[in-house]
Design an enzyme around this catalytic site. Structure first.
Site, PDB file in Angstrom:
ATOM      1  N   HIS A   1       0.835  -1.207   0.000  1.00 26.93           N
ATOM      2  CA  HIS A   1       0.000   0.000   0.000  1.00 26.93           C
ATOM      3  C   HIS A   1       0.870   1.258   0.000  1.00 26.93           C
ATOM      4  CE1 HIS A   1      -2.787  -2.871   2.249  1.00 26.93           C
ATOM      5  NE2 HIS A   1      -3.498  -2.533   1.197  1.00 26.93           N
TER       6      HIS A   1
ATOM      7  N   GLN B   1     -17.932  -6.585  -1.785  1.00 29.02           N
ATOM      8  CA  GLN B   1     -16.998  -7.341  -2.625  1.00 29.02           C
ATOM      9  C   GLN B   1     -16.559  -8.652  -1.965  1.00 29.02           C
ATOM     10  OE1 GLN B   1     -13.766  -4.248  -2.642  1.00 29.02           O
ATOM     11  NE2 GLN B   1     -12.409  -6.018  -2.524  1.00 29.02           N
TER      12      GLN B   1
ATOM     13  N   ASP C   1      -3.004  -7.674  -7.362  1.00 25.55           N
ATOM     14  CA  ASP C   1      -4.376  -7.969  -7.775  1.00 25.55           C
ATOM     15  C   ASP C   1      -4.506  -7.633  -9.258  1.00 25.55           C
ATOM     16  OD1 ASP C   1      -5.801  -8.438  -4.981  1.00 25.55           O
ATOM     17  OD2 ASP C   1      -4.446  -6.752  -4.759  1.00 25.55           O
TER      18      ASP C   1
HETATM   19  P1  AMP Z   1      -6.275  -3.899  -0.626  1.00 20.51           P
HETATM   20  O1  AMP Z   1      -6.232  -3.005   0.572  1.00 20.51           O
HETATM   21  O2  AMP Z   1      -5.757  -5.267  -0.370  1.00 20.51           O
HETATM   22  O3  AMP Z   1      -7.605  -3.865  -1.335  1.00 20.51           O
HETATM   23  O4  AMP Z   1      -5.232  -3.290  -1.667  1.00 20.51           O
HETATM   24  C1  AMP Z   1      -5.269  -1.929  -2.042  1.00 20.51           C
HETATM   25  C2  AMP Z   1      -4.355  -1.743  -3.216  1.00 20.51           C
HETATM   26  O5  AMP Z   1      -3.031  -2.141  -2.851  1.00 20.51           O
HETATM   27  C3  AMP Z   1      -4.750  -2.627  -4.417  1.00 20.51           C
HETATM   28  O6  AMP Z   1      -4.570  -1.885  -5.609  1.00 20.51           O
HETATM   29  C4  AMP Z   1      -3.787  -3.759  -4.317  1.00 20.51           C
HETATM   30  O7  AMP Z   1      -3.517  -4.373  -5.558  1.00 20.51           O
HETATM   31  C5  AMP Z   1      -2.557  -3.065  -3.780  1.00 20.51           C
HETATM   32  N1  AMP Z   1      -1.672  -4.052  -3.148  1.00 20.51           N
HETATM   33  C6  AMP Z   1      -2.009  -4.999  -2.238  1.00 20.51           C
HETATM   34  N2  AMP Z   1      -0.940  -5.749  -1.928  1.00 20.51           N
HETATM   35  C7  AMP Z   1       0.095  -5.284  -2.669  1.00 20.51           C
HETATM   36  C8  AMP Z   1       1.470  -5.643  -2.810  1.00 20.51           C
HETATM   37  N3  AMP Z   1       2.006  -6.640  -2.115  1.00 20.51           N
HETATM   38  N4  AMP Z   1       2.225  -4.934  -3.668  1.00 20.51           N
HETATM   39  C9  AMP Z   1       1.694  -3.915  -4.389  1.00 20.51           C
HETATM   40  N5  AMP Z   1       0.415  -3.524  -4.298  1.00 20.51           N
HETATM   41  C10 AMP Z   1      -0.382  -4.195  -3.456  1.00 20.51           C
END
Ligand code: AMP
Length: 279
Positions: A37, A61, A150
């Site tokens: 993040h 979701q 993702d």
């Molecule tokens: P989330 O809070 O899991 O919905 O993720 C929020 C954003 O952070 C999304 O665009 C994810 O793809 C991105 N994200 C989550 N994990 C990672 C990671 N390990 N590396 C890069 N981006 C990430």
């Protein structure tokens, strides 16, 4: 850094920023921040005048109630980390504010949202695209940042943005990993030490796929079989799917003759993890 809780306040702020000629970068998240993040937040800060991060554990979701309930939440820690990453505004709306009584409109992307994650998690992408649409209408960003972790989600959002003429640039940023290779994920916090070790098999299977391609293997089915052999070695891992697919259409590939996306989804104990690599 300011925290904004209501959709109306966010829209008024976005209008004001745009009148001032500011470029707005936006990182939508579900919170429980890790380096993945933070890397998106830093990039947004570098490329824009103002950075907005949303923290919203989007109920629509989730295809499993237990996943929603056990999803890690840490608003206090998140605010501290966002501030350190140079974020200007955090949008943290309640579910009631996002989906008030009577809510009945959804955004649903076609074919590209049906495969892989879409097939395993009915309604998931419809929930994502509906929430992202709303968030875009609140934050009015010029650019929005998504993680390759993702991959399909980023592609589905790109498709939606193109098809519905959203005036926002979607940027997909590299997956950030732990030193041993495990893709960072908020859900990793729910893994026991044994499960944490087992979770590494996802990364190992992707590494083996990449090695196979680099050493000239072109039979996608054989590569997937090799990945499966690795994943089934670990009893704590319950495989959901392995994909060897076209990086733009996500259609399964028989032969590797150009770029290929390998993606894997598996339960480790009760926690469902995903990872991918683009070769
Ligand atoms: P989330 O809070 O899991 O919905 O993720 C929020 C954003 O952070 C999304 O665009 C994810 O793809 C991105 N994200 C989550 N994990 C990672 C990671 N390990 N590396 C890069 N981006 C990430």
């Amino acid at each position: 850094m300011h925290v904004i809780e209501t959709p109306r306040a966010m829209q008024q702020l976005a209008d004001q920023l745009r009148v001032e000629g500011k470029r707005i970068g936006f990182v939508p998240t579900m919170g429980a921040f890790h380096e993945g993040h933070l890397s998106l937040m830093r990039r947004s800060r570098e490329e824009n005048d103002i950075s907005v991060v949303s923290i919203f554990v989007n109920p629509i979701q989730f295809d499993r109630q237990d996943d929603f309930e056990t999803y890690p939440r840490d608003l206090t820690g998140d605010l501290k980390r966002a501030k350190e990453a140079g974020v200007d505004y955090v949008l943290a709306p309640s579910a009631e504010a996002m989906y008030p009584h009577g809510f009945q409109t959804f955004v649903k992307v076609g074919e590209i949202a049906k495969r892989w994650e879409g097939a395993s998690r009915p309604g998931h992408f419809k929930g994502v695209t509906t929430a992202v649409t709303k968030l875009f209408h609140l934050v009015k960003p010029h650019r929005a940042y998504f993680g390759q972790k993702d991959y399909q989600q980023a592609l589905v959002v790109k498709r939606m943005v193109a098809d519905l003429s959203f005036d926002v640039e979607i940027r997909m940023m590299p997956t950030i990993r732990e030193p041993d290779g495990l893709a960072m994920s908020s859900r990793n916090a729910n893994l026991s030490p044994e499960e944490r070790r087992a979770a590494l098999y996802l990364y190992r299977s992707l590494q083996s796929a990449e090695e196979q391609v680099r050493s000239g293997e072109q039979d996608a089915r054989r590569i997937v079989e090799g990945m499966k052999a690795i994943l089934t070695q670990e009893p704590l891992v319950r495989l959901d799917y392995i994909a060897a697919c076209h990086p733009e259409t996500l259609e399964p590939l028989q032969r590797v003759e150009g770029p290929v996306l390998f993606a894997v989804a598996a339960f480790v104990g009760k926690t469902r993890l995903i990872d991918n690599c683009l070769v």
